[in-house]
Write an enzyme that holds these catalytic residues in place. Structure first.
Site, short mmCIF file in Angstrom:
data_model
loop_
_atom_site.label_atom_id
_atom_site.label_comp_id
_atom_site.label_asym_id
_atom_site.label_seq_id
_atom_site.Cartn_x
_atom_site.Cartn_y
_atom_site.Cartn_z
N SER A 351 0.79 -1.22 0.00
CA SER A 351 0.00 0.00 0.00
C SER A 351 0.83 1.27 0.00
CB SER A 351 -0.92 0.02 1.23
OG SER A 351 -1.65 -1.17 1.34
N GLY A 380 0.78 4.35 -2.64
CA GLY A 380 0.85 5.73 -2.17
C GLY A 380 2.25 5.99 -1.63
N ASN A 564 3.96 8.46 5.60
CA ASN A 564 3.59 8.14 4.22
C ASN A 564 2.56 9.12 3.70
OD1 ASN A 564 1.56 7.11 5.99
ND2 ASN A 564 0.76 5.90 4.31
N CYS A 566 -0.63 9.05 3.82
CA CYS A 566 -1.81 9.25 4.67
C CYS A 566 -1.46 9.34 6.15
CB CYS A 566 -2.83 8.15 4.43
SG CYS A 566 -3.33 8.00 2.70
N THR A 567 -0.20 9.48 6.47
CA THR A 567 0.35 9.78 7.81
C THR A 567 0.15 8.67 8.85
OG1 THR A 567 -1.51 10.97 8.85
CG2 THR A 567 -0.08 12.24 7.37
N GLU A 568 -0.08 7.43 8.41
CA GLU A 568 -0.23 6.37 9.40
C GLU A 568 0.97 5.43 9.47
OE1 GLU A 568 -1.88 4.19 5.76
OE2 GLU A 568 -1.52 6.23 6.48
N THR A 751 -8.99 4.14 4.83
CA THR A 751 -9.97 3.14 4.37
C THR A 751 -11.12 3.75 3.57
OG1 THR A 751 -11.50 3.09 6.29
CG2 THR A 751 -9.47 1.80 6.46
N ALA A 752 -10.87 4.82 2.85
CA ALA A 752 -11.97 5.52 2.18
C ALA A 752 -12.75 4.62 1.24
CB ALA A 752 -11.42 6.73 1.42
N THR A 753 -12.06 3.82 0.43
CA THR A 753 -12.75 3.02 -0.58
C THR A 753 -13.16 1.66 -0.05
OG1 THR A 753 -11.38 4.13 -2.23
CG2 THR A 753 -12.63 2.23 -2.96
#
Length: 925
Positions: A351, A380, A564, A566-568, A751-753
């Site tokens: 990912s 990403g 990354n 999305c900052t996680e 987890t948007a999608t």
């Protein structure tokens, strides 16, 4: 309303508009202008039509409707008049013309009621004749009995539905010469318009879309479908796998599985667990295609993914079935890259990728090339740019001066745009810079819409990497010194007490005139500029260097230089290693029972999920060698969670309550415990990861224990609850005996999608609005909160008036006077609660995580003081990172009623930086 110029729509002369009588006419924007003019005059009076502003407003609204209509269509795709009217309504709402929108909605409802009174009341009543094309392309009369029967079957779970009216509306949407796909679209379009009144219509839309897709899948796999008759789902699975291998879509090893055994394990009824948005997303973006036709149905898709993840297991079929059951039941879902590519010939399943870029021209462009290759297969990317020398620094090779990092960031930005991941979604990258870098002020302005566009990156995300010392300087109102990294190279490689020691030494050297590029300024001045840019542009995100490093299990193996996209993710990077993380998320509401959290079910889910994620590391297709080296050496995974808001609804808890904070703590503790337990179990079976020795795990320090390391390094400055409820001593003993299979185990992604696929709320997000239109690459979808409808129905309050009020008040309950206060409290939306509740819940999660979480923060009416307090609190609570700041506009149009009465409250509208419906970040998930 703003009248700024917007990009004109594509040429629309060739588009056909289908009227309700089935006749096709040419697109005519003047008719939209006429309708908008009439509604404006009806609301504001005839005098308003004499002003220039009025005509500019009408022209802009008409142009926006044209853009919205043609965005997802080609010239040969017909447009129904109902679609145009939907987009007129949306255009009015998005332009903040809420009074006009309400009048337009009421007019449409009145006209629909008039048509309904004229509609026939029985299936045997006369219906308009239509000539359609059959599967062979021949013109035949529309078989009303057949198609009405399909709608009847789809509505079987909704006995109160007036199928006759629904069917007639669908037929009205048809035109002579329509094909079978057009008929399905007409039926689905009619049904999906009812979802906002009753979410149960999701099931009807899903049934119709499944029926349509099944025909396409049979044809794509070389099966001649018998239209109107059931098909053999399990046989189609076998044919799909064999055909996929034959045409080069699938890994040939999938054909070596015991396909009849796997076929027998399929659960076709699970297709109907999907919501319409989730199924349409799967069809458009996830199912494999051959010659533009899908070759998979949902259960075939989930089994194909599971097979790809089990391909190297000894008992492949056993584990494929276990993985399939996990995915198809929605108890857990892999990230999008895994779903896209598992079982294919290029199984790039990871990912997120993190890189650090060295101060060398060849390395810079090599890093940009790596970005393109990594993005190609749906990864990403987070880039650390801190080592690049600042503007004005000398270049020995040319005897010139550096232009700093911005020109190179522009190249990285344009590369992300150019490599759009095969059309599945946009390429995405985030640039990180430490806040002591001499170019930090220009970096803060990268996302501005003004200034020299050659020094702007409108498509790239940005984030600042903030050491604890900077926050302490803010607290003490001290000065802050900026440096060029070519003069202070070691600052990039240290953190905590060592960073502070070296930074102070460099400040002394700068004061003595020994560092040419140093610049001193008040820390508060830089902090205020950072917060100002964050509010104005949504960037840069604020991330904290020292918590990410001091709590990293891999301190012995290197430094965490950035997060990354999305900052996680918080993993080590170096010139030789590109950090890689493999993500998946647990569906929290699927693990609740009458007592709360179902620990037995959760443990079983996580143990299977961790095995699946560990398999990704070995199966993965690596596009660059540095990624392979890093992933195999450290074997990190990121198990997250989603549906947190749904879980609270099921438990009857308000998000902004102490009970919700406690649930965040207890659920995260359980997820963490079982994930670490599963990794230790895998280590006993498969061996520890290669860089295990010397890690915090090896020293017996678990994530909850690493809080002590952070507190000691800060000299205090950490306020977070430390309570535990599970037997952590037993787990420490197990890890001491067996070790760990994975260097990192936990990270909460957006987890948007995948949350859409599972039909739940995304990640740890609060409810944005109870009713809104979500736009993604599959089109526009009405999203309504089913828990709210259930609660309102129980109170006898769900009716057309409440629906109209929800639309009028932007999906919020608070201004609706007849709603009980208890319901308003439970169903507060993100902007109705104080952001401190989000931070408190996040702090309880963070204490259990070995990585971080994608934490969006919401502020209804931002101010400098509120932003300052919010981010200082996030630091004090020990958070590692923050993500988007979602804010509301400071100014907005007053809303007044069409008729005198109740609907006269003033509500804020989203600022330009707030794009939740339109811009969900799903590059990771």
């Amino acid at each position: 309303m703003s009248t700024e110029l917007i990009t004109p729509p594509v040429a629309v002369e060739s588009y056909r508009v289908i009227r309700r009588n089935g006749q096709a006419t040419a697109w005519d924007p003047h008719k939209i202008e006429l309708a908008l003019t009439k509604v404006c005059i009806a609301v504001h009076g005839a005098a308003v039509a004499q002003s220039q502003q009025f005509h500019e407003k009408i022209a802009l609204l008409t142009e926006r409707v044209g853009q919205a209509i043609t965005r997802h269509k080609t010239g040969d795709t017909p447009i129904h008049v109902e679609e145009i009217q939907d987009q007129v309504e949306l255009a009015l709402m998005r332009a903040e013309e809420h009074q006009l929108a309400r009048a337009y909605v009421l007019y449409r409802e009145q006209q629909a009621s008039l048509r309904k009174t004229k509609a026939p009341a029985s299936p045997d009543a006369e219906l308009p004749a239509r000539q359609v094309r059959d599967q062979q392309g021949q013109s035949v009369p529309l078989d009303h009995a057949l198609w009405r029967g399909k709608l009847v079957n789809a509505c079987a779970a909704l006995p109160e539905v007036d199928v006759t009216t629904l069917y007639r509306q669908a037929v009205d949407n048809l035109f002579d010469g329509a094909g079978f796909d057009d008929i399905y679209r007409a039926l689905i379009l009619t049904v999906r318009g009812r979802i906002e009144t009753d979410p149960q219509y999701n099931r009807v839309a899903v049934a119709l879309l499944l029926d349509q897709t099944a025909l396409q899948v049979q044809q794509a796999n070389g099966v001649v479908p018998r239209f109107g008759e059931p098909f053999d789902y399990r046989a189609l699975f076998v044919q799909s796998i064999q055909h996929g291998v034959a045409v080069g879509l699938l890994d040939p090893r999938l054909a070596e599985f015991d396909l009849p055994r796997l076929a027998a394990a399929l659960e076709p009824d699970r297709d109907h667990q999907l919501q319409y948005l989730g199924l349409q997303t799967l069809v458009d973006r996830y199912f494999l295609r051959h010659e533009e036709q899908p070759v998979e149905l949902p259960q075939i898709f989930f089994m194909r993914v599971a097979m790809g993840l089990a391909v190297q297991e000894i008992d492949r079929e056993h584990h494929a079935i276990a993985f399939y059951n996990l995915l198809s039941s929605f108890r857990f879902m892999c990230s999008s890259p895994t779903l896209f590519n598992s079982g294919t010939r290029h199984a790039q399943l990871s990912s997120c990728f993190l890189t650090t870029i060295s101060d060398d021209l060849g390395d810079i462009y090599s890093a940009v090339r790596d970005n393109a290759l990594l993005s190609k297969f749906a990864g990403g990317i987070g880039n650390d740019w801190t080592r690049i020398r600042a503007m004005g620094s000398p270049i020995k090779g040319t005897n010139g001066r550096s232009l700093g990092i911005v020109p190179f960031l522009k190249v990285a930005n344009d590369t992300a745009v150019a490599v759009n991941q095969g059309g599945k979604r946009k390429g995405a990258v985030c640039a990180y810079l430490e806040i002591w870098h001499r170019d930090i002020e220009e970096f803060l302005e990268l996302r501005k819409n003004t200034g020299d566009d050659r020094r702007r990156t409108h498509d790239m995300n940005t984030a600042v990497w903030v050491p604890d010392l900077f926050i302490k300087r803010i607290e003490s109102e001290g000065d802050w010194t900026l440096f060029s990294p070519d003069e202070v190279a070691d600052l990039h490689e240290c953190y905590g007490a060592e960073f502070e020691k070296r930074y102070l030494a460099y400040e002394q050297a700068a004061a003595a005139g020994k560092l040419r590029q140093a610049q001193t300024m008040p820390a508060l001045s830089l902090w205020r500029k950072l917060l100002t840019m964050l509010f104005e542009t949504g960037h840069p995100w604020i991330t904290f260097k020292d918590p990410c490093n001091l709590r990293s299990p891999q301190q012995h193996a290197g430094v965490v230089h950035s997060s990354n996209l999305c900052t996680e993710i918080t993993l080590n990077t170096s010139d030789d290693e590109i950090a890689v993380c493999n993500l998946g998320s647990v569906n929290l509401p699927a693990h609740l029972n009458d007592e709360g959290l179902d620990h037995e079910r959760l443990r079983a889910t996580i143990h299977t999920a961790m095995r699946l994620l560990d398999n990704v590391i070995d199966i993965n297709y690596y596009t660059v060698p540095q990624a392979r080296r890093s992933n195999l050496r450290h074997r990190p995974v990121g198990l997250g969670q989603m549906g947190f808001q749904d879980a609270l609804y099921r438990l009857g808890l308000a998000y902004d309550s102490q009970e919700a904070v406690t649930f965040a703590d207890r659920s995260s503790e359980a997820v963490s415990y079982y994930a670490l337990e599963a990794s230790a179990k895998l280590a006993a079976e498969r061996g520890v990861y290669p860089s295990y020795r010397g890690s915090l795990w090896d020293q017996g320090i678990l994530p909850i224990d690493s809080l002590n390391l952070l507190e000691a390094a800060r000299g205090g400055w950490l306020e977070v609850d430390r309570e535990t409820t599970m037997d952590w001593q037993a787990l420490r003993a197990r890890i001491a005996a067996d070790g760990m299979r994975n260097s990192n185990c936990l990270a909460i992604a957006p987890t948007a999608t995948i949350a859409n696929i599972c039909g739940i709320s995304q990640s740890i997000e609060p409810t944005y609005r109870h009713l809104f239109v979500k736009s993604n690459m599959s089109g526009d979808f009405t999203v309504i909160n089913p828990y709210l409808i259930e609660a309102l129905t129980a109170e006898g309050l769900w009716d057309e008036a409440t629906l109209a009020d929800l639309k009028y008040f932007d999906g919020c309950l608070a201004p609706i006077k007849r709603i009980p206060e208890a319901l308003k409290r439970r169903f507060r939306t993100a902007f109705e609660m104080e952001p401190e509740w989000l931070i408190e819940a996040a702090a309880r999660r963070q204490k259990w995580l070995d990585q971080a979480q994608s934490l969006n923060l919401y502020l209804d009416q931002p101010s400098g003081r509120k932003l300052d307090q919010m981010y200082r609190l996030a630091w004090l609570r020990g958070l590692k990172t923050t993500y988007y700041l979602r804010s509301m506009g400071a100014s907005h149009a007053e809303k007044v009623t069409v008729q005198q009465g109740e609907l006269n409250a003033v509500r804020a509208q989203p600022a330009a930086s707030c794009s939740i419906e339109d811009g969900d970040c799903d590059a990771c998930q």
